[in-house]
Write an enzyme that holds these catalytic residues in place. Sequence first.
Site, mmCIF file in Angstrom:
data_model
loop_
_atom_site.group_PDB
_atom_site.id
_atom_site.type_symbol
_atom_site.label_atom_id
_atom_site.label_comp_id
_atom_site.label_asym_id
_atom_site.label_seq_id
_atom_site.Cartn_x
_atom_site.Cartn_y
_atom_site.Cartn_z
ATOM 1 C CG ASP A 1 0.706 13.823 -63.579
ATOM 2 O OD1 ASP A 1 0.051 13.387 -62.611
ATOM 3 O OD2 ASP A 1 0.533 14.950 -64.064
ATOM 4 C CE LYS B 1 -2.910 16.784 -55.568
ATOM 5 N NZ LYS B 1 -3.565 16.188 -56.754
ATOM 6 C CD GLU C 1 3.997 15.839 -62.619
ATOM 7 O OE1 GLU C 1 3.119 16.206 -63.409
ATOM 8 O OE2 GLU C 1 4.195 16.366 -61.503
ATOM 9 C CE LYS D 1 3.430 17.346 -58.584
ATOM 10 N NZ LYS D 1 2.498 16.202 -58.606
ATOM 11 N NE ARG E 1 -18.237 18.949 -32.422
ATOM 12 C CZ ARG E 1 -18.873 17.911 -32.937
ATOM 13 N NH1 ARG E 1 -18.297 17.156 -33.868
ATOM 14 N NH2 ARG E 1 -20.072 17.584 -32.514
#
Length: 286
Positions: A224, A138, A203, A170, A103
């Site tokens: 962005d 992410k 950003e 950011k 697995r």
Amino acid sequence: MNRPPYVTKDRLKHFITEAIKEDIENGDHSTLGSVPAHSKQKAHLIIKEDCLLAGIDLALEIFNFYDPSLQIEVLKNDGEQVSKGEIAFIVSGNASSILSMERLVLNCMQRMSGIATLSKEMSDLVKGTKTKILDTRKTTPNFRMCEKWAVYMGGATNHRYGLFDMVMLKDNHNDFAGGIVQSVTSVRKYLQEKQLDLKIEVETRNLLEVQQAIDVKADIIMLDNMTIKEMEKAVLLIDGCAKTEASGGITKERILEIASIGVDYISSGSIIYGASVKDMSLKAIK
């Protein structure tokens, strides 16, 4: 296929150790109770869905870590396009070891092959342009190495690995710091004090912020969630003084249009979290 530099022996050992501990803990009782301890068997990995294969190298590491006596005959390699019904490898040796690792190997390979397949699809869309497809942070906690490795196998480009190898300011960083100028000025002072040589990405949400990022000489300027027209104006304004990265709401349908503007990079979180798992099975050879 060569490994990217972040795939290290230490990271592999840590990942595999923790993954086995999570799954087996005090014993694989299904296997221990049903299969003779010294039984020798064979199994093969069957591809059940067309995909770009990824995770063979990791599977070898997993099998070898758990039981170095296992023998693996590799029939298909990482980065190879495979079709439904093909056999990727044959593993032979202690039956208990094969079953206990089944697995973990499948989970890794199915996920990685899905990411590699989508990465190739997205990269192919910008062929002939200067634009490269980037991944993001992410990622699934504790599975980042494998997910970024799959992006690499698919022919896309890895962005920063973590918070330690590049500065990315950011919107929240800039807002908390009082603006782009204050944020970058403070970071440059910090990097100098810590004797760190890191690129700075900023950003931006509009053309005013783009100009501010230009003024502070950011290495990379992220555009962005901008419209196509806004990005076109931003790229003209930047005029090569920094690398440009389009981000936010990136879909396969928009990629070529964005690339045609002339941005250096298009970053996509969905290249990882939006990839579908590819179907595979490890079956006993009777």
